[in-house]
Scaffold this motif. Structure first.
Motif, PDB file in Angstrom:
ATOM      1  N   PRO A  22       0.816  -1.310   0.093  1.00 16.14           N
ATOM      2  CA  PRO A  22      -0.163  -0.027  -0.033  1.00 16.14           C
ATOM      3  C   PRO A  22       0.887   1.392   0.133  1.00 16.14           C
ATOM      4  N   GLY A  23       0.440   2.263  -0.779  1.00 18.68           N
ATOM      5  CA  GLY A  23       1.251   3.342  -1.017  1.00 18.68           C
ATOM      6  C   GLY A  23       2.646   3.457  -1.426  1.00 18.68           C
ATOM      7  N   ALA A  24       2.832   2.321  -2.270  1.00 21.84           N
ATOM      8  CA  ALA A  24       4.368   2.334  -2.873  1.00 21.84           C
ATOM      9  C   ALA A  24       4.448   3.062  -3.922  1.00 21.84           C
ATOM     10  N   THR A  25       5.717   3.743  -4.270  1.00 23.98           N
ATOM     11  CA  THR A  25       5.997   4.456  -5.146  1.00 23.98           C
ATOM     12  C   THR A  25       7.342   4.488  -5.808  1.00 23.98           C
ATOM     13  N   GLY A  26       7.379   4.715  -7.094  1.00 18.46           N
ATOM     14  CA  GLY A  26       8.842   4.723  -7.703  1.00 18.46           C
ATOM     15  C   GLY A  26       9.202   3.348  -8.003  1.00 18.46           C
ATOM     16  N   LEU A  27      10.590   2.827  -7.525  1.00 19.67           N
ATOM     17  CA  LEU A  27      11.101   1.643  -7.927  1.00 19.67           C
ATOM     18  C   LEU A  27      10.113   0.407  -7.209  1.00 19.67           C
ATOM     19  N   ARG A  28       9.917   0.541  -6.076  1.00 23.17           N
ATOM     20  CA  ARG A  28       8.965  -0.680  -5.380  1.00 23.17           C
ATOM     21  C   ARG A  28       7.746  -0.881  -6.197  1.00 23.17           C
ATOM     22  N   ALA A  30       7.278  -0.181  -9.359  1.00 23.28           N
ATOM     23  CA  ALA A  30       7.559  -0.663 -10.789  1.00 23.28           C
ATOM     24  C   ALA A  30       7.896  -2.158 -10.614  1.00 23.28           C
ATOM     25  N   VAL A  31       8.552  -2.441  -9.562  1.00 20.52           N
ATOM     26  CA  VAL A  31       9.155  -3.922  -9.503  1.00 20.52           C
ATOM     27  C   VAL A  31       7.810  -4.758  -9.114  1.00 20.52           C
ATOM     28  N   GLU A  32       6.903  -4.310  -8.182  1.00 22.27           N
ATOM     29  CA  GLU A  32       5.655  -4.996  -7.897  1.00 22.27           C
ATOM     30  C   GLU A  32       5.056  -5.243  -9.335  1.00 22.27           C
ATOM     31  N   ARG A  33       4.775  -4.452  -9.721  1.00 21.06           N
ATOM     32  CA  ARG A  33       3.894  -4.463 -10.992  1.00 21.06           C
ATOM     33  C   ARG A  33       4.410  -5.218 -12.079  1.00 21.06           C
ATOM     34  N   ARG A  34       5.651  -5.239 -12.169  1.00 18.62           N
ATOM     35  CA  ARG A  34       6.504  -6.196 -13.311  1.00 18.62           C
ATOM     36  C   ARG A  34       6.425  -7.596 -12.859  1.00 18.62           C
ATOM     37  N   SER A  35       6.571  -7.672 -11.499  1.00 17.47           N
ATOM     38  CA  SER A  35       6.613  -9.091 -10.659  1.00 17.47           C
ATOM     39  C   SER A  35       5.173  -9.779 -10.779  1.00 17.47           C
ATOM     40  N   ALA A  36       4.297  -9.179 -11.030  1.00 17.94           N
ATOM     41  CA  ALA A  36       2.852  -9.480 -10.764  1.00 17.94           C
ATOM     42  C   ALA A  36       2.549 -10.640 -12.037  1.00 17.94           C
ATOM     43  N   VAL A  37       3.111 -10.490 -13.059  1.00 16.60           N
ATOM     44  CA  VAL A  37       2.991 -11.512 -14.233  1.00 16.60           C
ATOM     45  C   VAL A  37       4.025 -12.875 -14.068  1.00 16.60           C
ATOM     46  N   PRO A  38       5.021 -12.753 -13.824  1.00 19.14           N
ATOM     47  CA  PRO A  38       5.894 -14.015 -13.532  1.00 19.14           C
ATOM     48  C   PRO A  38       5.439 -14.700 -12.277  1.00 19.14           C
ATOM     49  N   MET A  39       4.935 -13.963 -11.380  1.00 18.80           N
ATOM     50  CA  MET A  39       4.716 -14.604  -9.974  1.00 18.80           C
ATOM     51  C   MET A  39       3.311 -15.233 -10.145  1.00 18.80           C
ATOM     52  N   THR A  40       2.297 -14.745 -10.928  1.00 16.22           N
ATOM     53  CA  THR A  40       0.813 -15.340 -11.078  1.00 16.22           C
ATOM     54  C   THR A  40       1.319 -16.756 -12.124  1.00 16.22           C
TER      55      THR A  40
END
Length: 118
Positions: A22-28, A30-40
């Protein structure tokens, strides 16, 4: 072939409070958004045993082979553990953070010894 649950369907995504910090900005963010597909994909489409078995095999190769090939085998393990540590970092307590730092330090030193740094 996709993994199946006991009723014959695909394995569902695990229930949880929230996938993103919650409330993540910047690098975190971006990494979480890009990690969603591989993790799923990893946790729903690949059989549960593939990731742990592959990581253990690579780590054993890293232990057994005392040359740069052993270091190369450890690098994917280091990357995967680092990725998971980064994603879980905000929800960890002090002991969990220390454990992750110790594991990453161990893997970096193992890879460094295989590449001839020591």
């Amino acid at each position: 072939m996709a993994p199946q649950n006991k009723r014959g369907g695909k394995r569902p995504i695990p229930q949880g409070e929230q996938f993103f910090t919650p409330g993540a900005t910047g690098l975190r963010a971006a990494v979480e958004r890009r990690s969603a597909v591989p993790m799923t994909f990893l946790f729903t489409q690949v059989p549960r045993w593939v990731a742990p078995v592959l990581l253990v095999v690579l780590l054993l190769v890293g232990f057994a082979v005392a040359n740069p090939l052993g270091g190369v085998a450890v690098l994917p393990v280091l990357a995967f553990i680092g990725w998971l540590a980064y994603l879980s970092w905000p929800s960890l307590g002090v002991s969990g953070k220390l454990l992750r730092v110790a594991m990453l330090t161990f893997l970096v030193l193992l890879a460094a010894t295989r590449f001839g740094a020591f």
